[in-house]
Design an enzyme around this catalytic site. Sequence first.
Site, PDB file in Angstrom:
ATOM      1  N   VAL A  47      62.914  46.758  54.043  1.00  0.00           N
ATOM      2  CA  VAL A  47      64.332  46.863  54.391  1.00  0.00           C
ATOM      3  C   VAL A  47      65.126  47.383  53.205  1.00  0.00           C
ATOM      4  CG1 VAL A  47      65.019  44.544  53.712  1.00  0.00           C
ATOM      5  CG2 VAL A  47      66.212  45.650  55.585  1.00  0.00           C
ATOM      6  N   GLY A  48      64.575  47.198  52.004  1.00  0.00           N
ATOM      7  CA  GLY A  48      65.266  47.640  50.788  1.00  0.00           C
ATOM      8  C   GLY A  48      65.547  46.473  49.851  1.00  0.00           C
ATOM      9  N   LYS A  49      64.713  45.436  49.891  1.00  0.00           N
ATOM     10  CA  LYS A  49      64.951  44.246  49.062  1.00  0.00           C
ATOM     11  C   LYS A  49      64.885  44.566  47.573  1.00  0.00           C
ATOM     12  CE  LYS A  49      61.442  42.073  50.614  1.00  0.00           C
ATOM     13  NZ  LYS A  49      60.990  43.112  51.549  1.00  0.00           N
ATOM     14  N   SER A  50      63.832  45.290  47.189  1.00  0.00           N
ATOM     15  CA  SER A  50      63.685  45.576  45.755  1.00  0.00           C
ATOM     16  C   SER A  50      64.865  46.400  45.273  1.00  0.00           C
ATOM     17  CB  SER A  50      62.386  46.348  45.488  1.00  0.00           C
ATOM     18  OG  SER A  50      61.332  45.748  46.178  1.00  0.00           O
ATOM     19  N   GLU A  68      59.081  39.437  44.453  1.00  0.00           N
ATOM     20  CA  GLU A  68      57.930  38.978  45.234  1.00  0.00           C
ATOM     21  C   GLU A  68      56.632  39.382  44.512  1.00  0.00           C
ATOM     22  OE1 GLU A  68      57.395  40.978  49.139  1.00  0.00           O
ATOM     23  OE2 GLU A  68      57.358  38.922  49.880  1.00  0.00           O
ATOM     24  N   GLN A 108      47.850  33.827  53.713  1.00  0.00           N
ATOM     25  CA  GLN A 108      49.039  32.959  53.696  1.00  0.00           C
ATOM     26  C   GLN A 108      48.897  31.806  52.703  1.00  0.00           C
ATOM     27  OE1 GLN A 108      50.889  35.612  55.936  1.00  0.00           O
ATOM     28  NE2 GLN A 108      51.890  33.937  54.899  1.00  0.00           N
ATOM     29  N   ARG A 139      61.655  36.698  48.199  1.00  0.00           N
ATOM     30  CA  ARG A 139      61.269  35.956  49.404  1.00  0.00           C
ATOM     31  C   ARG A 139      60.877  34.562  48.960  1.00  0.00           C
ATOM     32  NH1 ARG A 139      58.203  40.452  51.876  1.00  0.00           N
ATOM     33  NH2 ARG A 139      59.461  41.336  53.544  1.00  0.00           N
ATOM     34  N   ARG A 203      58.187  54.854  51.366  1.00  0.00           N
ATOM     35  CA  ARG A 203      57.564  54.161  50.237  1.00  0.00           C
ATOM     36  C   ARG A 203      56.066  54.476  50.144  1.00  0.00           C
ATOM     37  NH1 ARG A 203      58.243  47.900  50.558  1.00  0.00           N
ATOM     38  NH2 ARG A 203      56.657  47.949  52.165  1.00  0.00           N
ATOM     39  N   ALA A 204      55.439  54.661  51.326  1.00  0.00           N
ATOM     40  CA  ALA A 204      54.036  55.099  51.403  1.00  0.00           C
ATOM     41  C   ALA A 204      53.068  54.240  50.607  1.00  0.00           C
ATOM     42  CB  ALA A 204      53.931  56.567  50.968  1.00  0.00           C
ATOM     43  N   ASP A 252      72.594  53.881  54.122  1.00  0.00           N
ATOM     44  CA  ASP A 252      72.035  54.180  52.807  1.00  0.00           C
ATOM     45  C   ASP A 252      72.955  53.626  51.726  1.00  0.00           C
ATOM     46  OD1 ASP A 252      71.250  55.221  50.399  1.00  0.00           O
ATOM     47  OD2 ASP A 252      70.849  57.220  51.173  1.00  0.00           O
TER      48      ASP A 252
HETATM   49  N1  LIG Z   1      69.809  51.292  51.652  1.00  0.00           N
HETATM   50  C1  LIG Z   1      68.869  52.211  51.489  1.00  0.00           C
HETATM   51  N2  LIG Z   1      69.108  53.461  51.874  1.00  0.00           N
HETATM   52  C2  LIG Z   1      68.174  54.407  51.761  1.00  0.00           C
HETATM   53  N3  LIG Z   1      66.940  54.207  51.251  1.00  0.00           N
HETATM   54  C3  LIG Z   1      66.643  52.983  50.851  1.00  0.00           C
HETATM   55  C4  LIG Z   1      67.587  51.911  50.944  1.00  0.00           C
HETATM   56  N4  LIG Z   1      66.991  50.786  50.476  1.00  0.00           N
HETATM   57  C5  LIG Z   1      65.751  51.142  50.112  1.00  0.00           C
HETATM   58  N5  LIG Z   1      65.545  52.450  50.328  1.00  0.00           N
HETATM   59  C6  LIG Z   1      64.281  53.188  50.087  1.00  0.00           C
HETATM   60  O1  LIG Z   1      63.342  52.647  51.026  1.00  0.00           O
HETATM   61  C7  LIG Z   1      62.069  52.432  50.404  1.00  0.00           C
HETATM   62  C8  LIG Z   1      61.707  50.928  50.479  1.00  0.00           C
HETATM   63  O2  LIG Z   1      62.653  50.180  49.711  1.00  0.00           O
HETATM   64  P1  LIG Z   1      62.272  48.860  48.902  1.00  0.00           P
HETATM   65  O3  LIG Z   1      63.484  48.435  48.139  1.00  0.00           O
HETATM   66  O4  LIG Z   1      60.997  49.061  48.154  1.00  0.00           O
HETATM   67  O5  LIG Z   1      62.017  47.839  50.137  1.00  0.00           O
HETATM   68  P2  LIG Z   1      61.440  46.371  50.156  1.00  0.00           P
HETATM   69  O6  LIG Z   1      61.504  45.817  48.759  1.00  0.00           O
HETATM   70  O7  LIG Z   1      62.307  45.622  51.116  1.00  0.00           O
HETATM   71  O8  LIG Z   1      60.062  46.464  50.670  1.00  0.00           O
HETATM   72  C9  LIG Z   1      62.203  52.956  48.981  1.00  0.00           C
HETATM   73  O9  LIG Z   1      61.722  54.287  48.998  1.00  0.00           O
HETATM   74  C10 LIG Z   1      63.697  52.938  48.700  1.00  0.00           C
HETATM   75  O10 LIG Z   1      64.046  53.971  47.801  1.00  0.00           O
HETATM   76  N1  LIG Z   2      51.021  38.602  56.242  1.00  0.00           N
HETATM   77  C1  LIG Z   2      52.001  38.594  55.333  1.00  0.00           C
HETATM   78  N2  LIG Z   2      52.462  39.747  54.825  1.00  0.00           N
HETATM   79  C2  LIG Z   2      53.451  39.661  53.911  1.00  0.00           C
HETATM   80  C3  LIG Z   2      54.005  38.439  53.491  1.00  0.00           C
HETATM   81  N3  LIG Z   2      54.984  38.693  52.604  1.00  0.00           N
HETATM   82  C4  LIG Z   2      55.029  40.016  52.471  1.00  0.00           C
HETATM   83  N4  LIG Z   2      54.111  40.604  53.238  1.00  0.00           N
HETATM   84  C5  LIG Z   2      53.779  42.027  53.301  1.00  0.00           C
HETATM   85  C6  LIG Z   2      54.816  42.913  53.879  1.00  0.00           C
HETATM   86  C7  LIG Z   2      54.615  44.177  53.096  1.00  0.00           C
HETATM   87  O1  LIG Z   2      53.523  44.925  53.635  1.00  0.00           O
HETATM   88  C8  LIG Z   2      54.195  43.694  51.726  1.00  0.00           C
HETATM   89  C9  LIG Z   2      55.297  43.536  50.708  1.00  0.00           C
HETATM   90  O2  LIG Z   2      56.524  43.280  51.278  1.00  0.00           O
HETATM   91  P1  LIG Z   2      57.845  44.224  51.121  1.00  0.00           P
HETATM   92  O3  LIG Z   2      58.935  43.282  51.347  1.00  0.00           O
HETATM   93  O4  LIG Z   2      57.826  44.838  49.752  1.00  0.00           O
HETATM   94  O5  LIG Z   2      57.806  45.239  52.188  1.00  0.00           O
HETATM   95  O6  LIG Z   2      53.605  42.437  51.962  1.00  0.00           O
HETATM   96  C10 LIG Z   2      53.472  37.234  54.038  1.00  0.00           C
HETATM   97  O7  LIG Z   2      53.872  36.093  53.720  1.00  0.00           O
HETATM   98  N5  LIG Z   2      52.478  37.374  54.937  1.00  0.00           N
END
Ligand SMILES: Nc1ncnc2c1ncn2[C@@H]1O[C@H](COP(=O)(O)OP(=O)(O)O)[C@@H](O)[C@H]1O
Ligand SMILES: Nc1nc2c(ncn2[C@H]2C[C@H](O)[C@@H](COP(=O)(O)O)O2)c(=O)[nH]1
Length: 291
Positions: A47-50, A68, A108, A139, A203-204, A252
């Site tokens: 979702v864009g947490k990092s 995380e 888990q 998280r 992110r790939a 964005d």
């Molecule tokens: N609000 C946003 N608008 C556009 N792109 C975003 C936004 N937030 C994240 N991204 C892009 O989406 C991808 C995933 O974001 P990331 O912060 O790594 O997500 P998460 O930590 O939730 O898994 C990255 O390539 C990041 O640059």
């Molecule tokens: N089965 C689970 N998968 C999990 C958990 N916490 C995270 N995740 C997965 C989701 C993503 O593929 C990856 C990292 O998370 P992002 O937030 O960076 O997308 O790990 C869990 O508790 N169980």
Amino acid sequence: MSVINYYCYPPAGRGGHPVNLRSPTAGARVGGHTSSPCAAPLHPAAVGKSTFLKLLGATFPTWHLVTEPVAQWRKVPASALPSQAPGASTNLLQMMYQEPARWSYTFQTFSCLSRLKAMLEPPPERLPGTPHPVWVFERSVYSDRYIFAKNLFEAGHLEPLEWGIYQDWHGFLLRQLRPRTTLHGFLYLRATPERCLERLRRRARSEEGGIQLGYLQQLHAQHERWLVEKTMEVHFADVKHAPVLVLDVDKDFEHDAAVQGVLMAQVGTAEAASRANLRASASSSFFHGKK
Ligand SMILES: Nc1ncnc2c1ncn2[C@@H]1O[C@H](COP(=O)(O)OP(=O)(O)O)[C@@H](O)[C@H]1O
Ligand SMILES: Nc1nc2c(ncn2[C@H]2C[C@H](O)[C@@H](COP(=O)(O)O)O2)c(=O)[nH]1
């Protein structure tokens, strides 16, 4: 899909949160650590947490942000695998995605343990005179159970016996470790599952190539039931009643300073209100949980 899990404030006695936010308890000491506010952001995958955490860090430099431990899941060290050569590691995240029925329970237990360790870490040294920091966890142990493990059970990847055993130790451990496992609020980063899939593809990450929209829709629905509709059974009263700040991150914000400003103002306002509440009474507030 959603979220920055803003789970809350750092558990009382530690100062921390998911994008959980935890709140500081002025000067109180619990379990050997000075309390701080805690919060945890809640969110679905990609979702864009990092990205949001980086923004929080730039805006609120004194806050303590806990990311995380996904790197640990991708490289389970040899110390956890005695039969392997030194330096070897195993990618448990990949195994869980490739063979969910075989590896979900193992995943888990490992993910929850890694989150718990992060939550119980002592807070960093503070400079004299600086306030107790707000703790934000990307998280938390609560997302682990109420989003991921629950979803894996409902999808048939955890056996009823595995899900039962998971819930038993999860509840026991977190109750025993209260108040250090308390979170005082949640930041829910909300975006559509379609938007999350788009970001996940961008992110790939190699392990996530097989993730389909349906999985992100399931995670989104779990977040909504827990944090918005409040129809999910949550077994910890403090978590059940912790405030939830819903942040719309569908747009964005990464490249839009105005949107960033709005989001950070929402977080700042919630934190200030929480601080004021805490001063005024011992009652629960967004960033500063009930003591
Ligand atoms: N609000 C946003 N608008 C556009 N792109 C975003 C936004 N937030 C994240 N991204 C892009 O989406 C991808 C995933 O974001 P990331 O912060 O790594 O997500 P998460 O930590 O939730 O898994 C990255 O390539 C990041 O640059
Ligand atoms: N089965 C689970 N998968 C999990 C958990 N916490 C995270 N995740 C997965 C989701 C993503 O593929 C990856 C990292 O998370 P992002 O937030 O960076 O997308 O790990 C869990 O508790 N169980």
